[in-house]
Design an enzyme around this catalytic site. Sequence first.
Site, PDB file in Angstrom:
ATOM      1  N   GLU A  39       0.819  -1.205   0.000  1.00  0.00           N
ATOM      2  CA  GLU A  39       0.000   0.000   0.000  1.00  0.00           C
ATOM      3  C   GLU A  39       0.859   1.264   0.000  1.00  0.00           C
ATOM      4  O   GLU A  39       0.425   2.324  -0.439  1.00  0.00           O
ATOM      5  CB  GLU A  39      -0.915  -0.019   1.239  1.00  0.00           C
ATOM      6  N   HIS A  45       7.690 -27.051  -1.014  1.00  0.00           N
ATOM      7  CA  HIS A  45       7.029 -28.198  -1.650  1.00  0.00           C
ATOM      8  C   HIS A  45       5.915 -27.757  -2.591  1.00  0.00           C
ATOM      9  O   HIS A  45       5.191 -28.596  -3.130  1.00  0.00           O
ATOM     10  CB  HIS A  45       6.495 -29.145  -0.564  1.00  0.00           C
ATOM     11  N   LYS A  92     -14.196   0.257  -3.946  1.00  0.00           N
ATOM     12  CA  LYS A  92     -15.276   0.614  -3.011  1.00  0.00           C
ATOM     13  C   LYS A  92     -16.392   1.317  -3.759  1.00  0.00           C
ATOM     14  O   LYS A  92     -17.577   1.052  -3.554  1.00  0.00           O
ATOM     15  CB  LYS A  92     -14.762   1.543  -1.902  1.00  0.00           C
TER      16      LYS A  92
HETATM   17  O1  PA5 Z   1      -4.213   1.293   5.778  1.00  0.00           O
HETATM   18  C1  PA5 Z   1      -5.342   1.709   5.603  1.00  0.00           C
HETATM   19  O2  PA5 Z   1      -5.599   2.893   5.531  1.00  0.00           O
HETATM   20  C2  PA5 Z   1      -6.475   0.725   5.461  1.00  0.00           C
HETATM   21  O3  PA5 Z   1      -6.040  -0.587   5.498  1.00  0.00           O
HETATM   22  C3  PA5 Z   1      -7.462   0.968   6.599  1.00  0.00           C
HETATM   23  O4  PA5 Z   1      -6.797   0.762   7.810  1.00  0.00           O
HETATM   24  C4  PA5 Z   1      -8.644   0.053   6.478  1.00  0.00           C
HETATM   25  O5  PA5 Z   1      -9.308   0.285   5.269  1.00  0.00           O
HETATM   26  C5  PA5 Z   1      -9.596   0.260   7.633  1.00  0.00           C
HETATM   27  O6  PA5 Z   1     -10.009   1.584   7.704  1.00  0.00           O
HETATM   28  P1  PA5 Z   1     -10.764   2.131   8.976  1.00  0.00           P
HETATM   29  O7  PA5 Z   1      -9.827   2.063  10.114  1.00  0.00           O
HETATM   30  O8  PA5 Z   1     -11.168   3.524   8.634  1.00  0.00           O
HETATM   31  O9  PA5 Z   1     -11.968   1.229   9.177  1.00  0.00           O
END
Ligand code: PA5
Length: 443
Positions: free
Chosen positions: A283, A304, A418
């Site tokens: 990310e 394996h 989303k």
């Molecule tokens: O790293 C990130 O920003 C995402 O993985 C969020 O943590 C994830 O989408 C969860 O978001 P939130 O804490 O707003 O529910």
Amino acid sequence: MSVKFNGKYLKGFVSQAEFDNVYPQVELCHNILHAKSGAGNDFLGWLDLPFSYDKEEFARIKKAAEKIRSDSDVLLVIGIGGSYLGARAAIEYLGSMQYNDLSGLKVYFVGNNISPDYLNNILKLCEGKRLSVNVISKSGTTTESALAFRVFKKLMEERYGKKEAAKRIYATTDKARGTLKNLSDREGYETFVVPDDVGGRFSVLTAVGLLPIAAAGFDIDKLMAGAQNACKEYEVLSPDNDCYKYAAARNILLRKGKAIELMACYDADWTLMNEWYKQLFGESEGKDQKGLFPASVIYSTDLHSMGQFVQDGSRTMFETVIDIKAPKQDFFLEEDPENADGLNFLANQNMSIVNANAMKGTILAHNDGGVPNIVIELDGKDETTLGHAIYFFEKACAISGYMLGVNPFNQPGVEDYKRNMFALMGKPGYEAQREELLKKLGE
Ligand code: PA5
């Protein structure tokens, strides 16, 4: 030192001169990071967190964890992505993959998928058990975790009544705003904070990770102490900074066409740490059509299944091997008088020695097959070393992202799916997109 970069198995792939040549870029990235003048500098709260964390909240976390351990059989941790992976990774690494089978308090993670079977099975596991809930969401509006929280809020209120349920629900969310914060204030849940300047994937050392980890019975003082050691060690700008050597090596290998980093560990308890690493780096770096693809394996298991490809498939990867120097508990291999399987040559020693030799043999074989190997050595399998390792990877990720020329702290790409999901589910305001998508789907 409890976490060490070992570049021995880069020999023949990356020369010292190449490290020397990229060092000025490392210097620049270090300076930008510490001056907080680079891209995404609003999200650098993790950088000083091992020292600057909220001590009052930390004490409350420990108290809440004690209460959960004393009045519950099950802790349901509701969250996804950065609000999920770090806590689970730490618990399963420190407490083993069989943590729930071996422990008093069971920790079940929910709201990290939309599978009805998964949810139903967790609900079955909760029957007749004393429950607590830690709902974790910065925004409070994340579909997966909000859906799961609806279900468990109702269950808690039906089982305990609203007042007692409120004492058993802990919310980790924004300090001042958002759906979950508002609801928590209304219902009287104890709340913990996801700091504004710490992104989800960097949040394991905040309440996001610390409450579940402490509730699971692990020492969060030691975890933070390990992170403090790392914070001090890696703020020194030097070619000997192990964290920066790792960042530089990844960058050099990427520029040589090694587009995949395969994190490999010879301890299955690292499995969820692999997932945490994949989110952290994936990310942070996978944007602007750039970045290393973070992948992972657990050896010898995956030798394996994936071993053939790593040894002999397309030469697009390097491996980062996590070498845990000592298991929590070794196993002595006894001799078998019959020796029907011919394995007595392995007997009269600890199993960790066999595992270490499997690792060394595999590294050399993969080197011969054209796969550069970085080795990250961890002294032990304990909270201090884990805290150190977490900070090591967070800082390496920041330096590595800056070297790549991206903003390591945003995630613009995660919104697209989303939008489509909301449109297909008929969320108000998404009507035009829905029409467009249905046409594309031919429905
Ligand atoms: O790293 C990130 O920003 C995402 O993985 C969020 O943590 C994830 O989408 C969860 O978001 P939130 O804490 O707003 O529910």
